[in-house]
Each structure stands twice: as C-alpha cells, then as structure tokens.
Motif scaffolding. Sequence first.
Motif, PDB file in Angstrom:
ATOM      1  N   ARG A  43       0.841  -1.200   0.000  1.00 52.32           N
ATOM      2  CA  ARG A  43       0.000   0.000   0.000  1.00 52.32           C
ATOM      3  C   ARG A  43       0.876   1.251   0.000  1.00 52.32           C
ATOM      4  O   ARG A  43       2.035   1.201   0.426  1.00 52.32           O
ATOM      5  CB  ARG A  43      -0.886   0.035   1.269  1.00 52.32           C
ATOM      6  CG  ARG A  43      -1.935  -1.055   1.368  1.00 52.32           C
ATOM      7  CD  ARG A  43      -3.163  -0.805   0.528  1.00 52.32           C
ATOM      8  NE  ARG A  43      -3.697   0.550   0.623  1.00 52.32           N
ATOM      9  CZ  ARG A  43      -4.685   0.996  -0.169  1.00 52.32           C
ATOM     10  NH1 ARG A  43      -5.241   0.206  -1.075  1.00 52.32           N
ATOM     11  NH2 ARG A  43      -5.122   2.235  -0.063  1.00 52.32           N
ATOM     12  N   THR A 100      -0.079   3.797 -16.527  1.00 50.90           N
ATOM     13  CA  THR A 100      -0.464   2.611 -15.749  1.00 50.90           C
ATOM     14  C   THR A 100       0.122   2.671 -14.332  1.00 50.90           C
ATOM     15  O   THR A 100      -0.563   2.377 -13.353  1.00 50.90           O
ATOM     16  CB  THR A 100       0.006   1.325 -16.472  1.00 50.90           C
ATOM     17  OG1 THR A 100      -0.617   1.300 -17.753  1.00 50.90           O
ATOM     18  CG2 THR A 100      -0.373   0.073 -15.702  1.00 50.90           C
ATOM     19  N   LEU A 129      -1.962   5.274 -12.292  1.00 57.89           N
ATOM     20  CA  LEU A 129      -3.305   4.786 -11.935  1.00 57.89           C
ATOM     21  C   LEU A 129      -3.215   3.744 -10.818  1.00 57.89           C
ATOM     22  O   LEU A 129      -3.992   3.775  -9.859  1.00 57.89           O
ATOM     23  CB  LEU A 129      -3.986   4.175 -13.165  1.00 57.89           C
ATOM     24  CG  LEU A 129      -4.377   5.143 -14.283  1.00 57.89           C
ATOM     25  CD1 LEU A 129      -4.895   4.372 -15.497  1.00 57.89           C
ATOM     26  CD2 LEU A 129      -5.436   6.138 -13.810  1.00 57.89           C
ATOM     27  N   GLN A 130      -2.271   2.819 -10.944  1.00 56.01           N
ATOM     28  CA  GLN A 130      -2.186   1.734  -9.947  1.00 56.01           C
ATOM     29  C   GLN A 130      -1.654   2.232  -8.599  1.00 56.01           C
ATOM     30  O   GLN A 130      -2.078   1.755  -7.549  1.00 56.01           O
ATOM     31  CB  GLN A 130      -1.324   0.596 -10.490  1.00 56.01           C
ATOM     32  CG  GLN A 130      -1.988  -0.089 -11.696  1.00 56.01           C
ATOM     33  CD  GLN A 130      -1.278  -1.352 -12.138  1.00 56.01           C
ATOM     34  OE1 GLN A 130      -0.205  -1.694 -11.629  1.00 56.01           O
ATOM     35  NE2 GLN A 130      -1.861  -2.044 -13.090  1.00 56.01           N
ATOM     36  N   GLU A 152      -4.529   3.904  -6.954  1.00 60.14           N
ATOM     37  CA  GLU A 152      -5.480   2.868  -6.510  1.00 60.14           C
ATOM     38  C   GLU A 152      -5.046   2.255  -5.179  1.00 60.14           C
ATOM     39  O   GLU A 152      -5.858   1.834  -4.372  1.00 60.14           O
ATOM     40  CB  GLU A 152      -5.479   1.781  -7.574  1.00 60.14           C
ATOM     41  CG  GLU A 152      -6.742   0.995  -7.745  1.00 60.14           C
ATOM     42  CD  GLU A 152      -6.539   0.033  -8.918  1.00 60.14           C
ATOM     43  OE1 GLU A 152      -6.617   0.496 -10.062  1.00 60.14           O
ATOM     44  OE2 GLU A 152      -6.276  -1.156  -8.664  1.00 60.14           O
ATOM     45  N   ARG A 153      -3.716   2.251  -4.951  1.00 61.59           N
ATOM     46  CA  ARG A 153      -3.184   1.678  -3.707  1.00 61.59           C
ATOM     47  C   ARG A 153      -2.856   2.760  -2.677  1.00 61.59           C
ATOM     48  O   ARG A 153      -2.044   2.556  -1.788  1.00 61.59           O
ATOM     49  CB  ARG A 153      -1.952   0.826  -4.014  1.00 61.59           C
ATOM     50  CG  ARG A 153      -2.339  -0.488  -4.678  1.00 61.59           C
ATOM     51  CD  ARG A 153      -1.159  -1.244  -5.200  1.00 61.59           C
ATOM     52  NE  ARG A 153      -1.597  -2.504  -5.792  1.00 61.59           N
ATOM     53  CZ  ARG A 153      -1.599  -3.686  -5.159  1.00 61.59           C
ATOM     54  NH1 ARG A 153      -1.167  -3.759  -3.917  1.00 61.59           N
ATOM     55  NH2 ARG A 153      -2.023  -4.763  -5.757  1.00 61.59           N
ATOM     56  N   GLU A 183      -8.834  10.737 -14.421  1.00 58.08           N
ATOM     57  CA  GLU A 183      -9.140   9.303 -14.224  1.00 58.08           C
ATOM     58  C   GLU A 183      -8.915   8.892 -12.774  1.00 58.08           C
ATOM     59  O   GLU A 183      -9.720   8.164 -12.182  1.00 58.08           O
ATOM     60  CB  GLU A 183      -8.220   8.447 -15.106  1.00 58.08           C
ATOM     61  CG  GLU A 183      -8.774   8.080 -16.459  1.00 58.08           C
ATOM     62  CD  GLU A 183      -7.853   7.111 -17.186  1.00 58.08           C
ATOM     63  OE1 GLU A 183      -7.991   5.894 -16.999  1.00 58.08           O
ATOM     64  OE2 GLU A 183      -6.968   7.592 -17.927  1.00 58.08           O
ATOM     65  N   ILE A 184      -7.793   9.355 -12.213  1.00 59.50           N
ATOM     66  CA  ILE A 184      -7.457   8.999 -10.829  1.00 59.50           C
ATOM     67  C   ILE A 184      -8.517   9.572  -9.874  1.00 59.50           C
ATOM     68  O   ILE A 184      -9.028   8.874  -8.991  1.00 59.50           O
ATOM     69  CB  ILE A 184      -6.041   9.508 -10.460  1.00 59.50           C
ATOM     70  CG1 ILE A 184      -4.987   8.676 -11.189  1.00 59.50           C
ATOM     71  CG2 ILE A 184      -5.814   9.468  -8.946  1.00 59.50           C
ATOM     72  CD1 ILE A 184      -3.566   9.173 -11.043  1.00 59.50           C
ATOM     73  N   ALA A 203     -11.808   7.844  -9.882  1.00 56.59           N
ATOM     74  CA  ALA A 203     -11.788   6.548  -9.168  1.00 56.59           C
ATOM     75  C   ALA A 203     -11.623   6.742  -7.664  1.00 56.59           C
ATOM     76  O   ALA A 203     -11.433   5.775  -6.924  1.00 56.59           O
ATOM     77  CB  ALA A 203     -10.659   5.677  -9.722  1.00 56.59           C
ATOM     78  N   GLY A 246      -9.184   8.594  -6.177  1.00 59.95           N
ATOM     79  CA  GLY A 246      -7.783   8.777  -5.771  1.00 59.95           C
ATOM     80  C   GLY A 246      -7.367  10.238  -5.743  1.00 59.95           C
ATOM     81  O   GLY A 246      -8.163  11.123  -6.062  1.00 59.95           O
TER      82      GLY A 246
END
Length: 310
Positions: free
Chosen positions: A6, A24, A27-28, A31-32, A61-62, A65, A67
């Motif tokens: 995390r 990518t 975004l990931q 997400e974490r 986008e972040i 979602a 973030g």
Amino acid sequence: MADTIRFDDKVVVVTGAGNGLGRTYALQLAERGAKVVVNDLGGSTDGRGDDQSAASRVVEEIRAAGGEATANFDSVATQAGGANIIRTALDAYGRVDAVIANAGILRDRSFSKLSQEELDIILDVHLRGTMFTVQPAFNWMRENGGGNIVMTASPSGLFGAFGQANYCAAKLGIVGMMRVMAIEGAKAGIKVNALAPTAATRLTATAGMSGEATEPKTPEEDPMSTGRVSPLVLALAHASCPASGEIFNAGCGWISRAVVAVNEGVLLDDFSPEGVAAQWDTIRDPSRLTVPVDATDYWRMIQAKTGATG
Ligand SMILES: NC(=O)c1ccc[n+]([C@@H]2O[C@H](COP(=O)([O-])OP(=O)(O)OC[C@H]3O[C@@H](n4cnc5c(N)ncnc54)[C@H](O)[C@@H]3O)[C@@H](O)[C@H]2O)c1
C-alpha cells in the motif's frame, strides 16, 4: 502470502505519466493509496510539441476513481522543469517518497547517419531529464528519511538495438547514474534501481513493434500489456523493496534481473598481444560469472586474483 503493498500517506512522482507505462503506474499507485504527481509534457513520440491534456486526463481518471493526484506539465529536459516537478509534489503534499523517472522519446537513426541534434535531444530527455528530476528529490529524501527511486533503462540500452545508438547511450548512462546514486544514497535510506521494460505503447509502435491499443488492455487480455510491467515498478517504488543499485527487466510478465558481471578470465604470464591472442576463447568464455557490488569490490577481485596490493 506477502503483505499487501500500500502507498497510503505516500507521495509518488511519475514522469511521462500521461501515456503508456507511466499512466499505468500512476493509476495503480493511486489505486493503492498514493498521492500521485502526474507529470507529462504531452509531446509527440519524437519529442515535438506539448499538450496538457495527456497529464490532465490521467489526473481526472485517478480522481474519478476516488484517488488523489496533481498534474504537472513541465519538461524533464531542463533543470528548471525537473525542479518544478518535485516542487509540485512538495507544494501539493509536503513530501516525496518515491520518484519513477519514466518520461521518454525516440529519435532512431543508424549510427553512420546520427546527427548531433538527434543525439542531444535523446540525452536531454532521458539522461539529463532523469538527473534533473531525480536530483532535487534525492536531496529532499537525504534530509527526510530516504525514499525509493526507479529509473527507466531499456533492453535496447542493456543489450543493443539497430538504429538506437543515441537512445542506448542515454539508457546505459542512466544505469551508470543509478549505480552511483545507490551507493551515495544508501546511508540516507534511499534505494535506487533501474527498470528495463517491454510493453506495447505508442513508443513501441513507432519502433516497429506492436503498439498500445486505443483502449489499453489488461494483463489478462494482452501479454504486452503495461500491466505486466507495473507490478515490478510498484514493488520497486515501495519502502519494502529489498534491492538497491540493481537492474530489473520486465516484459509480458517475465521479471528478471540483469547484471554486469565478470568472467573467470585468465592470468597473463606472457605480457604481449600474442599472449592475449593465444587465450581468446578463455578470455571471452561467459560460463562462470561473478557480479561485483561496485568498483571497489571489483578492485578486491583483482587483488585476490593477482596478489596486487596497489
Ligand atoms: N514500451 C517499451 O517497450 C519500452 C521499452 C524500453 C524502454 N521504455 C521506456 O519506458 C518509458 C516509457 O515509455 P512508453 O513506452 O510508456 O512511451 P509513451 O510514449 O507511451 O510514454 C512516454 C511519455 O513520456 C512523455 N514525455 C516525453 N518527453 C517528455 C519530457 N521531456 N518531459 C515530460 N514528459 C515527457 C510523453 O509525452 C509520453 O506521455 C520511456 O523512458 C521509454 O524509453 C519503454
């Protein structure tokens, strides 16, 4: 089962995060739980023009979602730009825990026709751009308990590729810089590693390989997905990463380590070129390799082999 990776309360800067691999990663990371600075100049694959929509789209986008992210549109290729990218992280979030130096372009040309301009722009974006962005973060990390830095090399740089002398010089230069930063940053808790990725993006499309689909594919859908490289990058950017000063390859889900190694070699007793020529096969034999930790370690190997004390 390993602990969940995390990035809550962590701030990560990703350069060139408007497209391809960097997008990518951003975004990931978000997400974490990471707060992400999404840097992108937004130019073409050969480094012309600029367009703020690339970084802005990823930030949207972040946020959509749930973030947290901030856009930065500077070019990594100037010292002022690099400094401003890191200042964006410090101004917005007060810290910088990891930097992924990923921004990149191509100007392929066979060596015999390579111009100074084509060399300079590639060195500016990749080699100088990496230094300009990472140095202010490195200095902040030195005073603030350390951090993780991921530099982007390339299989072309490590192994060679037709038409990419400028790019390969820059990418292997980044590896050299990374080795020194890992040594100099160790005491301060800074871990620095290099990644040699392989994935379908708009950059590989220009290099004659398959390119990124309009709608990026998941790692399950496409072996060349950027999502088969990103797991390694997130692990390298995390405080739990055990490595520093190392080079890792990631492509299609195959993760491996690349090393600079020394073979068994020979001990000359005939100090002439003929003495070398007589033993070419053994001198070139790569079957038994040792990986020196650094140049001092290599000097110890010379001493152990030869009895030299220098
Ligand atoms: N895709 C591969 O197979 C592959 C292979 C080896 C190395 N790489 C390296 O991975 C990195 C990412 O490449 P990619 O394949 O995702 O390409 P990409 O073109 O999809 O993404 C690169 C991003 O960097 C940005 N950028 C370019 N110059 C910049 C500058 N001066 N300042 C800020 N941003 C800038 C571009 O606008 C772009 O969004 C590059 O360093 C590339 O050399 C990729």
